[in-house]
Design a protein around this motif. Structure first.
Motif, mmCIF file in Angstrom:
data_model
loop_
_atom_site.group_PDB
_atom_site.id
_atom_site.type_symbol
_atom_site.label_atom_id
_atom_site.label_comp_id
_atom_site.label_asym_id
_atom_site.label_seq_id
_atom_site.Cartn_x
_atom_site.Cartn_y
_atom_site.Cartn_z
ATOM 1 N N LYS A 182 4.335 -6.640 -4.208
ATOM 2 C CA LYS A 182 5.561 -5.992 -3.744
ATOM 3 C C LYS A 182 5.399 -4.477 -3.890
ATOM 4 N N PHE A 183 4.204 -4.056 -3.568
ATOM 5 C CA PHE A 183 3.826 -2.651 -3.777
ATOM 6 C C PHE A 183 3.857 -1.897 -2.455
ATOM 7 N N SER A 184 4.631 -0.827 -2.403
ATOM 8 C CA SER A 184 4.692 -0.008 -1.200
ATOM 9 C C SER A 184 3.700 1.136 -1.288
ATOM 10 N N LEU A 185 2.776 1.175 -0.326
ATOM 11 C CA LEU A 185 1.831 2.296 -0.308
ATOM 12 C C LEU A 185 2.523 3.584 0.081
ATOM 13 N N SER A 186 3.557 3.464 0.910
ATOM 14 C CA SER A 186 4.224 4.662 1.424
ATOM 15 C C SER A 186 5.404 5.081 0.556
ATOM 16 N N GLY A 187 6.049 4.106 -0.087
ATOM 17 C CA GLY A 187 7.273 4.400 -0.834
ATOM 18 C C GLY A 187 8.409 4.812 0.081
ATOM 19 N N TRP A 188 8.299 4.448 1.342
ATOM 20 C CA TRP A 188 9.234 4.932 2.354
ATOM 21 C C TRP A 188 9.582 3.810 3.303
ATOM 22 N N PRO A 189 10.798 3.732 3.841
ATOM 23 C CA PRO A 189 11.974 4.473 3.408
ATOM 24 C C PRO A 189 12.574 3.825 2.159
#
Ligand code: NAP
Length: 198
Positions: A182-189
């Motif tokens: 559940k890891f976002s590489l972008s952290g966006w949005p």
């Protein structure tokens, strides 16, 4: 370039480009202040035949729920960040339940070495005699997720299309499913991190 190609219009599927009689698909890139007003304009264009289909991107379940509650036209697609490290399983189920296609942006994790050198993916690549990129894309398509990998390398482009001559077994699907952080590489949005997947 589309006109110069000489290809019949009906043989092309175009999400957005200018100078055409109609678009095949237009997306709202990400939810902003007046999402319902924006969607209303798209629905009007769809009903007028200017758009063959309409969809959204970076929308979580609450945002999709607002749209489906207020409009007759359900988005055909939600384009969301998805790769083996961020599989979006809960949102995927919601999309499947509402017949909305789950489309993965950055399906190769933006080319991050962390994915390409992952021991499980390298092991599967050797087992199936394909590349780690192909294993990642095949996994996602077997999960009924549409992928739009980006590449400037012709060999990579060819490899990214040639993923349908093998299939991961149920056990190997489970191995890749277990990689979900559940890891976002972008952290966006940031609104996507409000979903229950987190
Ligand atoms: N809706 C949104 O908010 C949103 C946000 C971000 C991205 N997107 C869209 O998503 C699409 C793809 O996302 P992305 O470009 O961020 O990331 P991506 O497709 O996950 O990764 C692209 C990277 O992977 C490499 N690559 C591609 N195929 C490969 C292969 N077979 N073997 C090895 N490396 C390979 C590419 O390098 P090479 O060029 O060397 O192959 C590139 O560095 C784009 O169309 C983009 O517009 C949408």
């Amino acid at each position: 370039m589309v006109k110069e190609s000489g290809l019949p219009r009906e043989e092309l599927f175009i999400t957005t480009k200018a100078g055409l009689d109609y678009f095949d698909l237009m997306l709202i890139h990400w939810p902003m202040q007046d999402d319902l007003g924006t969607y209303r304009v798209l629905e009007e264009a769809y009903q007028a035949g200017k758009l063959r289909s309409i969809g959204v991107s970076n929308s979580n379940r609450a945002q999709l729920g607002e749209i489906t509650a207020n409009f007759q036209t359900v988005p055909v697609v939600d384009q969301i960040e998805t790769c083996v490290l961020r599989q979006q399983t809960k949102l995927h189920q919601y999309l499947a339940d509402h017949q909305i296609v789950h489309e993965a942006w950055s399906p190769l994790g933006e080319g991050a070495g962390r994915l390409f050198n992952h021991p499980v993916l390298k092991d599967l690549a050797a087992k199936y005699d394909h590349t780690t990129a192909q294993v990642m894309l095949r996994y996602l398509t077997q999960r009924q997720i549409m992928v739009i990998p980006r590449s400037t390398n012709p060999a990579h482009m060819a490899a990214n299309i040639n993923i349908f001559d093998f299939a991961l077994t149920a056990a190997d699907l489970a191995r890749v499913q277990a990689l979900d952080e559940k890891f976002s590489l972008s952290g966006w949005p940031s609104s996507m991190t409000l979903d229950e997947d987190y």
